[in-house]
Each structure stands twice: as C-alpha cells, then as structure tokens.
Design a protein around this motif. Structure first.
Motif, PDB file in Angstrom:
ATOM      1  N   TYR B 104       1.050  -0.757  -0.402  1.00  0.00           N
ATOM      2  CA  TYR B 104       0.041  -0.151  -0.163  1.00  0.00           C
ATOM      3  C   TYR B 104       0.781   1.249   0.357  1.00  0.00           C
ATOM      4  CZ  TYR B 104      -3.518   3.465   1.462  1.00  0.00           C
ATOM      5  OH  TYR B 104      -4.872   4.565   1.584  1.00  0.00           O
ATOM      6  N   SER B 108       0.767   3.615  -3.629  1.00  0.00           N
ATOM      7  CA  SER B 108       0.738   4.637  -3.144  1.00  0.00           C
ATOM      8  C   SER B 108       1.906   5.774  -3.394  1.00  0.00           C
ATOM      9  CB  SER B 108      -0.315   5.018  -1.635  1.00  0.00           C
ATOM     10  OG  SER B 108      -0.100   6.538  -1.315  1.00  0.00           O
ATOM     11  N   LEU B 135      -3.695  -7.909  -4.975  1.00  0.00           N
ATOM     12  CA  LEU B 135      -4.275  -7.572  -6.683  1.00  0.00           C
ATOM     13  C   LEU B 135      -5.758  -6.404  -5.033  1.00  0.00           C
ATOM     14  CD1 LEU B 135      -5.577 -10.477  -8.873  1.00  0.00           C
ATOM     15  CD2 LEU B 135      -3.598  -8.603  -8.696  1.00  0.00           C
ATOM     16  N   TYR B 136      -5.591  -6.796  -4.161  1.00  0.00           N
ATOM     17  CA  TYR B 136      -6.507  -6.271  -3.295  1.00  0.00           C
ATOM     18  C   TYR B 136      -6.893  -4.386  -2.887  1.00  0.00           C
ATOM     19  CZ  TYR B 136      -8.211 -11.775  -2.164  1.00  0.00           C
ATOM     20  OH  TYR B 136      -8.801 -12.784  -3.097  1.00  0.00           O
ATOM     21  N   ILE B 137      -4.958  -4.703  -2.370  1.00  0.00           N
ATOM     22  CA  ILE B 137      -4.435  -3.181  -1.813  1.00  0.00           C
ATOM     23  C   ILE B 137      -4.769  -2.873  -3.343  1.00  0.00           C
ATOM     24  CG2 ILE B 137      -2.412  -2.951  -1.097  1.00  0.00           C
ATOM     25  CD1 ILE B 137      -3.447  -3.904   1.161  1.00  0.00           C
ATOM     26  N   GLN B 139      -6.910  -2.994  -5.371  1.00  0.00           N
ATOM     27  CA  GLN B 139      -8.294  -2.745  -5.854  1.00  0.00           C
ATOM     28  C   GLN B 139      -8.124  -1.605  -5.189  1.00  0.00           C
ATOM     29  OE1 GLN B 139     -11.442  -5.749  -5.904  1.00  0.00           O
ATOM     30  NE2 GLN B 139      -9.808  -6.821  -6.182  1.00  0.00           N
ATOM     31  N   ALA B 140      -7.745  -1.819  -3.664  1.00  0.00           N
ATOM     32  CA  ALA B 140      -8.476  -0.893  -2.740  1.00  0.00           C
ATOM     33  C   ALA B 140      -7.958   1.042  -2.583  1.00  0.00           C
ATOM     34  CB  ALA B 140      -8.082  -0.946  -1.576  1.00  0.00           C
ATOM     35  N   LEU B 141      -7.056   0.836  -3.140  1.00  0.00           N
ATOM     36  CA  LEU B 141      -6.078   2.077  -3.483  1.00  0.00           C
ATOM     37  C   LEU B 141      -6.794   2.724  -5.103  1.00  0.00           C
ATOM     38  CD1 LEU B 141      -3.575   3.510  -2.019  1.00  0.00           C
ATOM     39  CD2 LEU B 141      -1.842   2.770  -3.871  1.00  0.00           C
ATOM     40  N   ARG B 143      -9.620   2.463  -5.378  1.00  0.00           N
ATOM     41  CA  ARG B 143     -11.164   2.988  -4.929  1.00  0.00           C
ATOM     42  C   ARG B 143     -10.471   4.201  -4.816  1.00  0.00           C
ATOM     43  NH1 ARG B 143     -15.858  -0.984  -3.461  1.00  0.00           N
ATOM     44  NH2 ARG B 143     -16.548   0.736  -1.755  1.00  0.00           N
ATOM     45  N   GLN B 144      -9.878   4.149  -3.366  1.00  0.00           N
ATOM     46  CA  GLN B 144      -9.835   5.066  -3.067  1.00  0.00           C
ATOM     47  C   GLN B 144      -9.669   6.788  -3.994  1.00  0.00           C
ATOM     48  OE1 GLN B 144      -6.712   5.239  -0.569  1.00  0.00           O
ATOM     49  NE2 GLN B 144      -7.257   5.727   1.284  1.00  0.00           N
ATOM     50  N   GLN B 145      -9.120   5.971  -4.558  1.00  0.00           N
ATOM     51  CA  GLN B 145      -7.925   7.160  -5.875  1.00  0.00           C
ATOM     52  C   GLN B 145      -8.317   7.455  -7.088  1.00  0.00           C
ATOM     53  OE1 GLN B 145      -3.756   8.114  -4.925  1.00  0.00           O
ATOM     54  NE2 GLN B 145      -4.358   7.580  -2.863  1.00  0.00           N
TER      55      GLN B 145
END
Lengths: 448, 448
Positions: B104, B108, B135-137, B139-141, B143-145
C-alpha cells in the motif's frame, strides 16, 4: 494535615487485595517501574509461552500451526479479550498491526461514512497536544483526501465542533499530561454537531474504565504494549461500532480481511464485521505475548477487575501527588495532571519550572496547563530530562516527555503504596542533592 | 536415459558443500519440509535469541532496551541485511509491518510520482494470477484514488503497457505456478512505456538472485517469513530506489517515519530516505526472530552465497521434476512450473488432471498454464487437496493452492537430494495406493 509515613504506605499494601498480583510479573530487583504506560513489564508466564510458540508451534508444527495452534484465529480471539476492557462486545475487536496503522484505517472509514452522511464536511478536529503520531496520520490522510486537520486546545473543542467537522479524533488520556477526556460528553457533542467520534485508547485501555458502547463512540483504536503488558511492539487493536462495521472498505484491504482469504479469488470481498480490519499476516510471537499480557489483567477479575484496578490507581496517584507536595513541595515542580479523579488517567506528570521557582506543587490551572509541543516554555527542559535520568540511575524508572515533563505511570497490578513512597523519596534526594546536574544525566536521544 | 537412483541422490548430498547448513535448523524428525516458501522452518539459534529478548531485554532492561538493546534501530539494521539479498544498497531497506501494508505504501507513492511525472495516467497494470492480497490492496487504493486496476495474463503484459498505465505491479515469482518474471526486461518495458515498476519479492527474496538496482526497479516489497526463515508473521520489508525516496509522503505517516520522532512536534516531517516508510512501533520479538533467520542465509556466504544457493535450488527442482516423471509419470499430474531455469523460482507446482488423464508430466504449455484463480478448470481440485493432505500424513509437507495445485518449495539451506528422492517416493505411494481418497484427507479450511 498529618504527614504521610512509610508505615502508612506499608499498612495500605498489607490491606490491598490486589497485592498478590505483582507476583505475576518478573520485575527486576531494585527497580520501581513507573513506566508501564510506555512499555508494560514482563509477565512471568510470557517467557515459557513464547518459547512454546517458537519451539513447539513453529519448530515442530511448522505451517500446520496456522490451523492446529490456532494462529490464524488469534487476532479475533485476542480481540474478544480486549473488548471486555473497553466496553465493547465480542466479535467487535481485532488485535492487529500498530496503533498508527489502525488509526489510518478507522479515520479513513470515518471520512468515508461522513462523506455519505454529511457530504461537504471536510474537517478532522483534534487536540493540539494529542499524541503526535495521531496528528501525523491525520495530516497524511487529509493531504491524501483533500481534507483539513483542525487543531485546538482541549477546552476549545466543544466550540470548534462546527458544521465543517466530519470527525472528532481524540486520545482519551493525554500521553503527556495524564488528563482524561469525558468520552461520553465529547462523543455526544460530536454527534449533536453532526460529526463522528474516533477515540485513541493508547493510555486508557487496561488503565481506566472505558465504555465504548455506553459512550456511543464510533471508532476506537489502542495499544497492546502499555497497560496490556503485551511486550515491545505488541499488536495494537481496532474497534468499530457495529452500526458502521459493514458500511465501507478500509483502505488496507489485504487478504486477512477478505471474506474467504484462502479461496484466492482475484476480487476483494471484505469480511463481515470487524474482520475486514485485518490486512496481512500477523506476528505470531508478538501475538502470543500479548495474550499473556491480557492474562495479567484478567487475574484481577476475582478481585473486582477494572473497578478495583481503578480505585487502586487513583489511590496510588493521589498518594504520589500528596507525597511530592510533602517531600518536594518547594523544588520548582508543578503538577500537570488534573487532581479531579474524573479527569485523571493512571499517570502523574510534573513539569519542572526551574531552580528559582519556589512555589509549591500546584493544581492544574483552568487552562493552558500543558506546555505547547516542541516549545519549552520556560527553558528548563534540560532539567526535567536530567532529573528523569538521575531517577533512573537510582532505580526509579519514569520517563521524560518534551519539552519539560517528568512522567510517572502507576499500574495497580504490580505497584504498591510503599513503591510510591520510595519513588518520591528518591525524587526528593535527586532534587536535594542537585545530582541531576551531573554531566552523565545530560541529554542524549530519548526513546519510548 | 538412465534412471536416477537413491544412491545417486546420496552421492550428491555427500558432495554438497551447503549440506552442513541444514544443522542450523531445528527440523522435526521424520519430516521433509517442502513448504519453506510459505513458512520457513525454525533456525536452532532463534529460541535462545528470542528468550534473551523476552527475559533480558524486555524483562530486565524494560523501557531502556529501546536504546540499550538497539530495538529502535532494528528496522534499519535488519533492512540493511535484507538489502544484500535483493541487490539494493545499505540504507535503502527497512524491515517493517506486513507485505500487504508495505505494498500500500509503495503503490501509493508510485501513483503520486506518476501523477507528477505523467499526469493523466490512471491505470495500475498487473497479472491476473498475481497473489490475491496484492490485487486487493491495489483494488482498494484504486477505489480510494479513482484509478483503475487492469489485469491481464502474463504473456499479455508487454502489449498492455499502453499510455494509460501509471504503474506496473508484479510479483517476481508466482506463488501458485513458481514461474519467474524477467524483472529487468519487464522493468525496461514499463519504463519505455512511461510507467513505474513495483515488484513484490515475497517468493524470490532469499530464494533466487534479485538485482533491484541492476534492473532499475522503482519500488519493491517482500516477506520475512518465507525464505528468510523469520518466523510466523515476521516483519516484511520495503525498498525504494533512492531516486524516488524523498519525492513524496507515504500515506501511513506515523511517528516512526518522522524526521525527529522524539521531538513530539505536531507537524509531520518525513524522515530522509527509506526511514519515512516506517509508521508505528515494530514488534520487537518478531524482529529479533527475523534477524536470526537472516543469519541462516548469511551462513551460506563462505560457500558462495546466493550463487551457490541458486545452483543447488535449480538442481533440487530439476531432480524433483525428473523423479516425478520417473516415478509418477502416468498418474495424471501436470508440471505447472517452467522447465526453463530462467523462468523458474525455487518451487515446483503440479496440477492434478484427474484419474483418467494418463499423460505424462509435461512441460509448461506456451500460455495459459496456470488455472484461473477460483475456477477449478477440470473439477479435480479435491484430488489435489487430498493428495497434499495424504503426503503431509506421511511427513512430506508441501501445500495445496486453489484450484488444483500441489506446491512444493525447495530451500537449499536445509533440503538435500535424498530428501527429494524420499518426497517423490512418498508421492508415488500416495498415488499408487489411492489412499488420498480416504475421507480423512478430504477438504477442510486450508491455511497458509
């Protein structure tokens, strides 16, 4: 007022039902440990438990121990035990990662919820004297998400809860002053102002009564290595009120927070409830040590648990304050921690006002008692630092906090009333002798 | 071709200069451990070192050990030792947190740099069969950005590096197939396409030669508990090329990454270089165990270090493939791991093709060899799972990976050629006897 005697202190120890619990700890001989609020001491049972995890579970069980030794379930199991000390329910807490990382998770979640429920609110409100890592995490998150971190003094908080505030983020007990917020009142004020409340319990979990559900708090995080006696760098914990738990992804969306981590599917599907707050593989050796630390707190349950611990904590800190006034009243120290029990954590902090200040230890003024961070207000920071070092050399371990704070933590599990007497007597001797001015007590890097 | 005999294998062990290193490990008797790519085994020296950290450093030194025992410096000191195994420089790596969390941080950072250098690029490109937490990390990043995660097959990667791609994020050695990417070539392709390259070294650090600087990689992360033998949930690591190190804040901006963490100033100022990748207090007990794990790798240095380890690793995996063909060639297994040394990590993966498939173990087809995640291609996932369980019951510990993979890791520090012989002989007996069909080997939750 009659002077307090060593005999009085010994009598109180003899009458203390919690006294036998000190035998649960492997404290070094000759040390009075007043720094359990920074790193709790070693429970006697921990060494054997960690050795078993190393030699049997890892060495013999190898990979199978993820199932057979229950490693995989530990964050939830340990979390359930933590929940009991913070007024949360079973299944609502996981032990994982660090306090700072967990704050990032919950603050991010709170901002997501605020964006849904109260769009346009883009301010995180906190206290200027909050523990710095909380402020750093909030700064980084605000920078990332285009929000603003607003910092005010503690007494300015209610007025600062205006229509721009999305999240009120506070540490329950201040690390430097020992002052405790009224969690229920501030959470209510936040909710009435349309904001969410995030609480850092680093200096309160296991130390003072915490009632997250009663206070209607929204999110909380806290530390495993202070009053939980979990060992250096023990896993931290995270709690989310069930009303929020499934409303968002937390950004550190790793496989341990997946609904089916061993299906190895490419799409992230968050686990139900608090499980989604896990991210990666947890440090097993650190986690078993944390479980041993919780054993020491749970040993107090037959004697009244937190009610008994809190009563003794207040008795110890009251005694410390009274003895400092009695023994060192003219030494230029000032009491920073509130005298009011409702506003006091489990520590007492003194600031050093300089060699020419001859006023007695005094109660906390109505405002502005905590020196601004990074600004030694009176130029006597070096004195506070050196006094702490001189005390440590005498076996009384407290710590220094910039700019001019002598900090003493009181953990009723292993400290007695005679310990308090001896600690103050050593402080008196350090001040009387002026030995703290010796070069060997001068500053080098201070570390928690 | 002459059949390989047990005698041949014993002769190779007798001639192996790395052979004595197995005595550094406390392997359980009767176990052939082919799962060091999931959790490395216990080094003999670890128990005493962890006990010293618990009993002396924590128990006796208490809070002072942050300075006196060097706890505070450990992430950098351990990081420097890791750097030597991944082609990085001293001062460029810290051991900290988990692989997922470190991903992450770097992903980032990479997106921040891309936003400065190549605004408008909003795609993270990865491989569909990448380890899911990556892939999950991502995806989350994303989604956030507001970015997009684009997933393709390995052979489609070069063509997918178009003008939208900000970051190419890959795992060097695939966890399920054992296939290894050409890091230098893919990094070059990414750079030529205007993208940055982030590498996950979870299955390659300590297992295969890694040359981050030579490859001109941008960011890398990896794992402490696999080939570094650091113990269950050991701290992970993070590397950033010095050209990028000071260009951004990573979002988990906690106090350990502050330029002056003990000044307790309210403003975050990132530490220079890799130090800003630290966040909160690190798990000391886990960190000292990781340091012991690195000792075992460093013990290979007089014998040639990674060059010698890699040569033996390839010899072990070559032998395993040849013996499986010799002993189990008609059992319905297929080789998933590439035969080409340049494309092979330190593991061999077989897929089970079902009881009626009678073809020999065959080389990796030119594409699509890895079954899609979460889609058992041929309905024989239960067979692969049960075969692994039956092998474990016979003391040969490998692991199963969904949907139908039998995975065997080969660590040259503690495995010998006779071990490979015995492992294949046990596999042959499991297949010949059909014992894997017994109910006790049926599926329950599989855990790494």
């Amino acid at each position: 007022m009659t002077a307090i005697s060593l005999h009085d202190c010994r009598s109180r120890d003899a009458a203390d039902p919690l006294r036998p619990l000190r035998d649960l700890f492997a404290l070094p001989p000759g040390v009075i440990y007043l720094d359990g609020n920074s790193l709790g001491p070693l429970p006697r049972a921990t060494a054997a438990r960690v050795a078993r995890a190393v030699e049997q579970e890892w060495g013999q069980g190898l990979i199978r121990s993820w199932n057979d030794a229950g490693w995989f379930e530990m964050p939830g199991r340990v979390g359930d035990r933590i929940a009991a000390w913070i007024g949360a329910g079973a299944g609502e807490v996981v032990a994982t990662d660090t306090t700072s990382i967990n704050l990032y998770k919950v603050l991010s979640a709170a901002l997501q919820i605020a964006a849904q429920d109260a769009p346009g609110r883009r301010v995180v409100l906190s206290e200027r004297s909050n523990f710095p890592t909380d402020l750093y995490i909030a700064q980084a998150l605000c920078r990332q998400q285009g929000c603003t971190l607003r910092l005010v003094e503690a007494q300015e908080l209610p007025a600062a809860l205006d229509g721009e505030v999305a999240v009120l983020m506070l540490t329950h007990v201040n690390y430097r002053s020992g002052a405790m917020h009224d969690m229920a009142a501030l959470t209510r004020a936040a909710h009435e102002a349309g904001a969410l409340a995030v609480w850092d319990l680093a200096h309160s979990a296991g130390a003072v009564p915490v009632h997250l559900h009663d206070a209607q708090a929204d999110f909380a995080i806290g530390c495993g290595y202070k009053y939980f006696n979990g060992g250096p760098g023990a896993p931290a914990f995270v709690w989310v009120h069930p009303r929020h738990a499934e409303r968002f992804w937390q950004p550190l969306a790793g496989w341990w927070g997946h609904d089916a981590p061993f299906a190895f599917t490419p799409e992230y599907v968050p686990a139900p409830g608090i499980g989604r707050y896990l991210c990666g593989t947890q440090p097993v050796l650190a986690m078993v040590a944390l479980a041993c630390g919780l054993d020491t707190l749970e040993a107090s349950l037959p004697h009244g648990g937190m009610r008994a611990l809190r009563a003794k904590s207040l008795a110890l800190t009251d005694l410390f304050i009274a003895l400092v006034e009695q023994r060192c009243g003219d030494a230029g120290l000032r009491l920073v921690t509130p005298r009011d029990h409702a506003q006091r954590g489990s520590q007492v902090c003194l600031s050093y006002q300089g060699p020419h200040a001859r006023h007695c230890v005094s109660s906390l003024p109505p405002e502005g008692a905590v020196p601004a961070l990074g600004q030694p207000g009176d130029g006597h920071a070096e004195g506070a630092y050196a006094m702490v070092q001189a005390l440590i050399a005498r076996g009384v371990v407290g710590d220094y906090r910039a700019p001019d704070i002598l900090r003493f933590g009181f953990t009723p599990l292993y400290l007695g009333f005679e310990d308090v007497w001896k600690a103050v007597e050593q402080l008196g001797q350090v001040l009387d002798s002026g030995e703290w001015r010796r070069p060997e007590f001068g500053r080098r890097q201070a570390v928690t």
